[in-house]
Design a protein around this motif. Structure first.
Motif, PDB file in Angstrom:
ATOM      1  N   ASP A  10      -0.544 -17.297   0.840  1.00 52.95           N
ATOM      2  CA  ASP A  10      -1.089 -16.743   2.075  1.00 52.95           C
ATOM      3  C   ASP A  10      -0.293 -15.530   2.527  1.00 52.95           C
ATOM      4  OD1 ASP A  10      -3.118 -18.587   2.167  1.00 52.95           O
ATOM      5  OD2 ASP A  10      -2.068 -19.935   3.555  1.00 52.95           O
ATOM      6  N   ALA A  34       1.415 -13.474   0.612  1.00 52.62           N
ATOM      7  CA  ALA A  34       1.098 -12.382  -0.302  1.00 52.62           C
ATOM      8  C   ALA A  34      -0.275 -11.808   0.001  1.00 52.62           C
ATOM      9  CB  ALA A  34       1.166 -12.869  -1.741  1.00 52.62           C
ATOM     10  N   ARG A  35      -1.222 -12.668   0.331  1.00 53.05           N
ATOM     11  CA  ARG A  35      -2.576 -12.211   0.653  1.00 53.05           C
ATOM     12  C   ARG A  35      -2.567 -11.377   1.934  1.00 53.05           C
ATOM     13  NH1 ARG A  35      -5.253 -17.068   0.398  1.00 53.05           N
ATOM     14  NH2 ARG A  35      -5.217 -16.870  -1.849  1.00 53.05           N
ATOM     15  N   ARG A  36      -1.799 -11.812   2.944  1.00 55.80           N
ATOM     16  CA  ARG A  36      -1.715 -11.039   4.189  1.00 55.80           C
ATOM     17  C   ARG A  36      -1.062  -9.687   3.941  1.00 55.80           C
ATOM     18  NH1 ARG A  36      -0.642 -16.108   6.568  1.00 55.80           N
ATOM     19  NH2 ARG A  36       1.580 -15.803   6.248  1.00 55.80           N
ATOM     20  N   ALA A  37      -0.044  -9.644   3.103  1.00 53.74           N
ATOM     21  CA  ALA A  37       0.617  -8.378   2.798  1.00 53.74           C
ATOM     22  C   ALA A  37      -0.330  -7.441   2.055  1.00 53.74           C
ATOM     23  CB  ALA A  37       1.868  -8.628   1.965  1.00 53.74           C
ATOM     24  N   GLU A  38      -1.136  -7.997   1.178  1.00 55.93           N
ATOM     25  CA  GLU A  38      -2.097  -7.186   0.433  1.00 55.93           C
ATOM     26  C   GLU A  38      -3.195  -6.663   1.356  1.00 55.93           C
ATOM     27  OE1 GLU A  38      -5.351  -8.209  -2.873  1.00 55.93           O
ATOM     28  OE2 GLU A  38      -3.293  -8.693  -3.445  1.00 55.93           O
ATOM     29  N   GLU A  39      -3.648  -7.486   2.298  1.00 61.54           N
ATOM     30  CA  GLU A  39      -4.685  -7.057   3.231  1.00 61.54           C
ATOM     31  C   GLU A  39      -4.168  -5.993   4.188  1.00 61.54           C
ATOM     32  OE1 GLU A  39      -6.076 -10.572   5.148  1.00 61.54           O
ATOM     33  OE2 GLU A  39      -7.266 -11.202   3.410  1.00 61.54           O
ATOM     34  N   ASN A  54      -2.429  -3.508   3.382  1.00 61.19           N
ATOM     35  CA  ASN A  54      -2.489  -2.220   2.692  1.00 61.19           C
ATOM     36  C   ASN A  54      -3.912  -1.698   2.555  1.00 61.19           C
ATOM     37  OD1 ASN A  54       0.262  -2.305   2.355  1.00 61.19           O
ATOM     38  ND2 ASN A  54       0.141  -3.274   0.356  1.00 61.19           N
ATOM     39  N   VAL A  55      -4.906  -2.514   2.876  1.00 59.70           N
ATOM     40  CA  VAL A  55      -6.306  -2.098   2.759  1.00 59.70           C
ATOM     41  C   VAL A  55      -6.655  -1.256   3.979  1.00 59.70           C
ATOM     42  CG1 VAL A  55      -8.692  -2.932   2.698  1.00 59.70           C
ATOM     43  CG2 VAL A  55      -6.908  -4.139   1.441  1.00 59.70           C
TER      44      VAL A  55
END
Length: 64
Positions: A33, A35-40, A42-43
Motif C-alpha cells: 500500500d 508503494a502504491r501510494r508513492a507511485e500514485e 507521481n501520477v
C-alpha cells in the motif's frame, strides 16, 4: 502421551502458525500500500479522458 494432549498441542501450534501468517500478510500488504501510494503521488493530477463525439460517433480526447 494421551491423544487429547497431542491434539491440544497440534491445535495450539496451528493457532500460532495462523497468527504468524496473518501478521506477515498485514506487513506485506502495508508495504504494498505504501508503494502504491508513492507511485500514485507521481501520477499527474490531470488525466485525459475520452468522450464520444455525437456527430461522428468517434471517441476523442477530452481534458477533464
Amino acid at each position: 502421551m494421551p491423544p487429547v494432549i497431542v491434539l491440544a498441542l497440534g491445535a495450539m501450534g496451528a493457532a500460532a502458525l495462523v497468527k504468524l501468517l496473518a501478521g506477515e500478510s498485514r506487513r506485506v500488504n502495508a508495504e504494498l500500500d505504501a508503494a502504491r501510494r508513492a507511485e500514485e503521488a507521481n501520477v499527474p493530477a490531470t488525466r485525459v479522458t475520452l468522450r464520444r463525439d455525437p456527430k461522428t460517433g468517434e471517441y476523442r480526447p477530452f481534458d477533464s
